[in-house]
Motif scaffolding. Sequence first.
Motif, PDB file in Angstrom:
ATOM      1  N   ASN A 239      87.775  30.731 -20.828  1.00 31.51           N
ATOM      2  CA  ASN A 239      88.442  29.569 -21.404  1.00 31.51           C
ATOM      3  C   ASN A 239      87.521  28.361 -21.431  1.00 31.51           C
ATOM      4  O   ASN A 239      87.954  27.264 -21.733  1.00 31.51           O
ATOM      5  CB  ASN A 239      89.690  29.245 -20.592  1.00 31.51           C
ATOM      6  CG  ASN A 239      90.774  28.691 -21.467  1.00 31.51           C
ATOM      7  OD1 ASN A 239      90.626  28.643 -22.668  1.00 31.51           O
ATOM      8  ND2 ASN A 239      91.847  28.240 -20.853  1.00 31.51           N
TER       9      ASN A 239
ATOM     10  N   ASP B  19      87.707  22.777 -22.429  1.00 36.10           N
ATOM     11  CA  ASP B  19      88.729  23.806 -22.253  1.00 36.10           C
ATOM     12  C   ASP B  19      89.155  24.332 -23.613  1.00 36.10           C
ATOM     13  O   ASP B  19      89.608  23.584 -24.471  1.00 36.10           O
ATOM     14  CB  ASP B  19      89.922  23.205 -21.509  1.00 36.10           C
ATOM     15  CG  ASP B  19      91.006  24.232 -21.320  1.00 36.10           C
ATOM     16  OD1 ASP B  19      90.655  25.387 -21.044  1.00 36.10           O
ATOM     17  OD2 ASP B  19      92.189  23.875 -21.467  1.00 36.10           O
TER      18      ASP B  19
ATOM     19  N   ALA C 234      91.611  26.238 -24.807  1.00 34.05           N
ATOM     20  CA  ALA C 234      93.004  26.140 -25.269  1.00 34.05           C
ATOM     21  C   ALA C 234      93.305  24.723 -25.736  1.00 34.05           C
ATOM     22  O   ALA C 234      93.908  24.502 -26.797  1.00 34.05           O
ATOM     23  CB  ALA C 234      93.937  26.551 -24.136  1.00 34.05           C
TER      24      ALA C 234
ATOM     25  N   PRO D  93      96.139  25.167 -17.323  1.00 35.51           N
ATOM     26  CA  PRO D  93      94.796  25.403 -17.869  1.00 35.51           C
ATOM     27  C   PRO D  93      93.726  25.016 -16.847  1.00 35.51           C
ATOM     28  O   PRO D  93      93.895  24.030 -16.121  1.00 35.51           O
ATOM     29  CB  PRO D  93      94.754  24.471 -19.090  1.00 35.51           C
ATOM     30  CG  PRO D  93      95.809  23.467 -18.852  1.00 35.51           C
ATOM     31  CD  PRO D  93      96.872  24.128 -18.051  1.00 35.51           C
TER      32      PRO D  93
END
Lengths: 90, 153
Positions: free
Chosen positions: B28, B109, B111, B151
């Motif tokens: 990620n 990150d 996402a 996250p």
Amino acid sequence: MFWLLLGIVILMLTSAVLVLVLDNLLAALAASSVVSLALALVFVILRAPDVAMTEAAVGAGLSALILVLALRRLGLVGVGGRRVGEGDDA
Amino acid sequence: MDAYIGPLLFLGAAGLLAIGVVGMLLSNHLFRMVLALVIAEAGVNLMLVLAGYRWDAVAPILQPGVAAQPMVDPIPQALVLTAIVIGVGVQALALTLVIRIREAYGTLDMAEVRARMEVDVAAAGGGEATGSRERPAGGRPLPGPGALPEPPR
């Protein structure tokens, strides 16, 4: 020869896994360099000396240099447990 | 044991490729995705050199005055030589994109970057994003609290 190659392949695969699981990005980068150097050794044994030279010089040297410069630009270089989080702007 | 060297190296190359692809898909963090790309490239290079390899041959170097012996195939080696250098170029391009993404969004990150990019693309097109973390696409219900992992920072 088989056992030597087995050792090199195991070294390569463990460092490749380490690249993905190590928390410190600088250490992950060093592990990817280890993969490149082990690959250069395999190329020597596979009778491809020119490819081995290029892999060692470009794959391990130049690419690690580029990666570490980008890491510094991103402000993620941390040594000795002190790690600059990627959330704060450097 | 020498007969097992080829399969062993093929397994190693396939393992490197698999680890690289899995890392690219599952990680990620954008920088780690670049590192996984490097690993996958290494695996592909090893597989290409293995394609032209034979155990009972010498390095493909011709010397005057020496009788020609069976050689390993030099064509994949020449191609891999090019592929290594091009790989470093691709890597530099990917790192440039990572740095620009960091400058634009302030995060690495994956996402979060993807969600904000979708919103930006939809805004540039004059519409609204089809879905987001707060408002799933198609009016699907939101997962309950704790269903989504935090996250990674």
